[in-house]
Design a protein around this motif. Structure first.
Motif, PDB file in Angstrom:
ATOM      1  N   GLY A 218     -19.197  46.205 -19.371  1.00 61.55           N
ATOM      2  CA  GLY A 218     -20.169  46.737 -18.425  1.00 61.55           C
ATOM      3  C   GLY A 218     -19.453  47.281 -17.208  1.00 61.55           C
ATOM      4  O   GLY A 218     -18.246  47.080 -17.040  1.00 61.55           O
TER       5      GLY A 218
ATOM      6  N   ALA B 232     -29.958  45.554 -18.683  1.00 62.41           N
ATOM      7  CA  ALA B 232     -29.646  46.876 -19.236  1.00 62.41           C
ATOM      8  C   ALA B 232     -30.899  47.764 -19.211  1.00 62.41           C
ATOM      9  O   ALA B 232     -30.821  48.955 -18.929  1.00 62.41           O
ATOM     10  CB  ALA B 232     -29.118  46.734 -20.656  1.00 62.41           C
TER      11      ALA B 232
ATOM     12  N   ASP C 230     -25.641  47.618 -15.683  1.00 59.97           N
ATOM     13  CA  ASP C 230     -24.723  47.445 -16.818  1.00 59.97           C
ATOM     14  C   ASP C 230     -23.769  46.278 -16.513  1.00 59.97           C
ATOM     15  O   ASP C 230     -22.858  46.396 -15.693  1.00 59.97           O
ATOM     16  CB  ASP C 230     -23.953  48.757 -16.996  1.00 59.97           C
TER      17      ASP C 230
ATOM     18  N   GLU D  47     -21.019  43.307 -17.242  1.00 59.47           N
ATOM     19  CA  GLU D  47     -19.881  42.849 -18.065  1.00 59.47           C
ATOM     20  C   GLU D  47     -19.909  41.324 -18.083  1.00 59.47           C
ATOM     21  O   GLU D  47     -20.124  40.692 -17.051  1.00 59.47           O
ATOM     22  CB  GLU D  47     -18.566  43.351 -17.458  1.00 59.47           C
TER      23      GLU D  47
END
Lengths: 330, 340
Positions: free
Chosen positions: B216, B239, B244, B246
Motif C-alpha cells: 500500500g 481500500a 491504500d 500497507e
C-alpha cells in the motif's frame, strides 16, 4: 568412614587419598588468598568464601567420572578445581579479566561454566542448578549414555518450590542425578531454625521418593563414600540420590559480611571439626602421609596460587568493544 | 474472529496443501522430530494418546515413541529448567506451556538461566517454548494473555509470533534449529479459524524477517499474530474509501526486523502499530520509538498505537470486545493518521 564398606579399608588408594588432600589444600589456599586480596582492596565486587566446605566439594566431585556433568555453586571451589578449572582462570574471572572463565561477564564463581570440563555455570537463583542438572541427567537417559549429573544446593535453596519440584521430577524419571545439599546452618543471616520446622533436610528427599541420607559434611571420606554410592546407583539405573551434608559456613555470607549474628560458640564447635585438619590427621593415622609431605603440598599450592594471582592481575581487561558479543549463540 | 482466510485469498494456493494454523504447528513439530532425533517434546498432557490440551502433539507419541514426548507434572519452573539442562547437553526440547498465561510460573528458568547462559559462559540453550496465547475467545484473564513483551525485554531470548499456517510451520522449524532459547507465541484464535497453504516436508522461515503482507502507499499498519488479520480486514474496508494501506507482519518480535518497518514507513509516511497485548510498554511502544528516531523526516503524522487496555483480560464478551483491538478501531485510527 567409608560407606561402601564400613568395616573395611578405605576403598581409595593411597595415591587417591593424597590427591584428595591436595585438592582440599589447594581449595583452602586459593580461598584464603581471595579473602586476603579482597581485604587488601585488590578484589572486584563481592566474593564468597567456601571455608569449611572443602570436604563436600572435593569429596563429592572426586566421585564423578570425567564424562559426568556437575553444576556446582559458590561454595564449591574445590569441585571446580578438581574438574580442571585452573586457579588462574578462576581468579581472572573473579577479577573481571578477559582471560577469566566468563571473560568478564559474570562475578566471582557465578557463571564459571565450561562444557569442555563438563561444568555447568550457575545463576544467583541457586536452586536453578537443580532442574538444569536433572535435564542433563535426562539427556543421558534419553541417549542411553552411562553418565551422571551432580549438583549442589544449600539449606536455603531447599526451602524453595523448585527444590521439591525437581526432586519429584527426578524420582518420577528415575534420573541419574545426585543432589548434594550443603546444610551449612545459615542462609545469609537466617539460621536453619527460622527456615524450616524439620531437623533434617534429607526428609524432603525421602518425601519425594528420592533415596536420601545424611552425612558428616566435614568428613571427606564420608562425603566421598556416600557420593560414590550415589553415583554408582545413578549410573546403574537406580535413580536419584539426595545427600545432606551437614556442615557450617565458617565466614560470612559474602566477603562484606562479618556474620556477627552467628553465635561464637557455634563457630568454635565447628572450628574443631575443620575438614582439612581432620583429613590430615586421618592420613597421618593411616600412615598415608606426614607433616613433611603436607608441608610440601602446602608450598606447592601456595606457589600455584601466587602464580595465578600474578596471571589474573596482569591479565587484560575485556575490550569494551566486545560488550554486546555472545548474547546469542551463533 | 470470523472464519475465512482474512485477505489471503489472493495468495497462490499452489505452494502446498491447505492446512489450518494448528495443523501447521503439528506438521512443523512432526517434520523436525523426523529430521532430528535430538528433538523431543515435553509439557503438561502432551504425551500418550491425549496429545495436549489443544491436540497439537496428538499422534507424536505413537509415531516417535513415549521417550520423545514426555508428560510433565504441573511444574513449569522445573520442567523448563530441565529443558535448560537437556539443551546444554545437545538436545533440542520443544516445551509446551499449555497456555501462555502459565509461562510466568517458569520465569526464572527462562529469563535468569536460559537467557543469560550463552553471554555469561558460552553454554548454548537451544529450546523452543510453544506458548498458546491470545484471547478473543472468551477465556478470561488466565487463558487469554499475550505476555510477549516480558520476553522481548529479556536479552538472550528470541521471540516469534506467526500469523499464517505457512509461517506457523516455517517459524517453528527455524526456532527448533536455532541455537538459542526461542519463545514461540502461537495464536489460539487462529488455531482452527485460519486455513492456508502450507508447504509439505522441509519448510523453514528465517527468524528476524518481517513480511509485507499487503502492499500500500498511504499508511503502514504494523502487527503480528491474529491482529494481522484484523489489519488486513481494515485495509480491505479502507481500500473502498480510497486509502491504500500497507500491512507489515513482524513475524519475529525479537530480533525485530526494523529495516522492513522503516522501509515501509519511508514509503507511506504514516504508521500504526497494532497488537492484542496491552498497549502500555508493549512492542508497539518500541516500534513507535524506533520509527520516531529513525524515520522522523518521512513522517506525515504521529506514530499511533492500538493495543489491549491496561487491565487484566476480561471474560464477558461486552468487556473483552472493548478490551481487544479489532478491524473497526484499526480502520478508525488509520483514517485519523491519514487526515493529517
Amino acid at each position: 568412614m567409608n560407606l561402601r564398606d564400613p568395616a573395611g579399608e578405605d576403598p581409595l588408594s593411597e595415591a587417591e587419598r593424597r590427591q584428595i588432600h591436595y585438592w582440599m589444600r589447594l581449595t583452602r589456599t586459593l580461598d584464603d588468598r581471595i579473602i586476603s586480596l579482597w581485604k587488601q582492596g585488590r578484589g572486584l565486587g563481592g566474593t564468597f568464601s567456601q571455608r569449611g566446605h572443602e570436604a563436600i566439594s572435593v569429596g563429592a566431585g572426586f566421585a564423578l567420572g570425567p564424562d559426568d556433568v556437575v553444576a556446582p555453586m559458590h561454595r564449591d571451589l574445590g569441585c571446580y578445581l578438581l574438574r580442571g578449572m585452573t586457579p588462574a582462570r578462576l581468579l581472572a574471572s573473579q577479577l573481571g579479566r578477559a582471560t577469566g572463565v566468563n571473560r568478564g561477564r559474570d562475578a566471582n564463581l557465578h557463571g564459571c561454566g565450561d562444557l569442555d570440563l563438563n561444568i555447568i555455570g550457575f545463576v544467583s537463583h541457586l536452586p536453578q542448578s537443580m532442574p538444569v542438572a536433572l535435564g542433563a541427567a535426562m539427556a543421558f537417559q534419553y541417549r542411553e549414555e552411562p553418565r551422571v549429573a551432580m549438583t549442589f544446593v544449600g539449606d536455603g535453596s531447599s526451602n524453595t518450590g523448585l527444590f521439591h519440584e525437581t526432586l519429584n521430577l527426578a524420582a518420577v524419571h528415575e534420573a541419574p542425578l545426585v543432589v548434594i545439599v550443603e546444610n551449612n546452618q545459615y542462609a545469609y543471616s537466617t539460621p536453619i531454625s527460622q527456615q524450616m520446622a524439620i531437623e533434617d533436610i534429607s526428609q524432603r528427599g525421602t518425601a519425594q521418593g528420592v533415596t536420601s541420607e545424611i552425612i558428616d559434611g566435614n568428613d571427606v571420606g564420608a562425603v566421598h563414600g556416600a557420593a560414590t554410592v550415589a553415583v554408582e546407583r545413578a549410573r546403574s539405573g537406580g535413580g536419584p540420590t539426595l545427600i545432606e551434608a551437614k556442615t557450617m559456613r565458617m565466614l560470612g555470607h559474602a566477603i562484606h559480611d562479618g556474620a556477627e549474628y552467628v553465635p561464637a560458640d557455634l563457630i568454635d564447635k565447628w572450628r574443631k571439626l575443620d575438614p582439612l585438619e581432620r583429613y590430615e590427621q586421618t592420613l597421618r593415622d593411616d600412615g598415608v602421609s606426614d607433616d613433611r609431605a603436607f608441608g610440601a603440598v602446602a608450598a606447592r599450592c601456595k606457589a600455584e596460587v601466587a602464580s595465578a594471582v600474578r596471571f589474573a592481575e596482569e591479565s587484560e581487561w575485556p575490550d569494551p568493544q566486545t560488550v554486546a558479543e555472545g548474547v546469542y549463540a551463533p | 474472529m470470523t472464519d475465512g482466510n482474512f485477505g489471503f485469498a489472493d495468495q497462490p494456493a499452489s505452494t502446498g496443501h491447505q492446512k489450518t494454523y494448528i495443523e501447521a504447528i503439528s506438521d512443523g513439530l512432526a517434520t523436525e522430530m523426523a529430521n532430528d532425533p535430538n528433538v523431543l517434546v515435553l509439557g503438561e498432557d502432551v504425551g500418550g494418546s491425549f496429545g495436549g490440551a489443544f491436540n497439537v502433539t496428538k499422534g507424536l507419541a505413537e509415531r516417535f515413541g513415549d521417550r520423545r514426548v514426555l508428560n510433565m507434572p504441573m511444574t513449569e519452573l522445573s520442567f523448563i529448567g530441565a529443558a535448560n539442562g537437556m539443551a546444554l547437553m545437545g538436545l533440542r526440547p520443544v516445551i509446551e506451556v499449555q497456555f501462555a498465561d502459565f509461562i510466568s510460573t517458569g520465569f526464572d528458568s527462562i529469563v535468569q538461566f536460559a537467557a543469560t547462559t550463552h553471554y555469561r559462559w558460552g553454554g548454548s540453550v537451544p529450546w523452543v517454548i510453544r506458548a498458546p496465547s491470545d484471547g478473543g475467545i472468551r477465556s478470561g484473564p488466565f487463558h487469554s494473555q499475550n505476555p510477549e513483551a516480558w520476553f522481548v525485554h529479556t536479552p538472550g531470548l528470541k521471540v516469534v509470533a506467526p500469523s499464517t499456517p505457512a509461517d506457523a510451520k516455517g517459524l517453528l522449524i527455524s526456532a527448533i534449529r536455532d541455537n538459542n532459547p526461542v519463545i514461540y507465541f502461537e495464536s489460539k484464535p487462529l488455531y482452527r479459524s485460519l486455513k492456508g497453504p502450507v508447504p509439505e516436508g522441509e519448510h523453514s522461515v528465517p527468524l528476524g524477517m518481517a513480511a509485507v503482507t499487503r502492499q500500500g502507499t498511504d499508511a503502514t499498519v504494523i502487527s503480528y499474530g491474529a491482529m494481522v488479520h484484523q489489519a488486513l480486514a481494515a485495509a480491505g474496508t479502507l481500500a473502498g474509501e480510497g486509502i491504500d494501506v500497507e500491512v507489515v507482519d513482524l513475524r519475529t518480535l525479537k530480533p525485530l526486523d526494523t529495516a522492513t518497518v522503516l522501509e515501509s514507513v519511508a514509503k507511506t509516511g504514516r504508521s500504526l502499530v497494532v497488537h492484542a497485548a496491552n498497549r502500555l510498554a508493549g512492542i508497539g511502544a518500541e516500534i513507535a520509538a524506533v520509527i520516531a528516531e529513525e524515520a522522523f523526516e518521512s513522517l506525515d503524522a504521529p506514530v499511533m498505537r492500538i493495543g489491549g487496555l491496561d487491565t487484566p483480560v476480561p471474560f464477558s464478551p461486552p468487556l473483552e470486545d472493548v478490551y481487544r483491538p479489532d478491524q473497526h478501531g484499526i480502520a478508525e485510527a488509520v483514517r485519523r493518521i491519514c487526515s493529517y
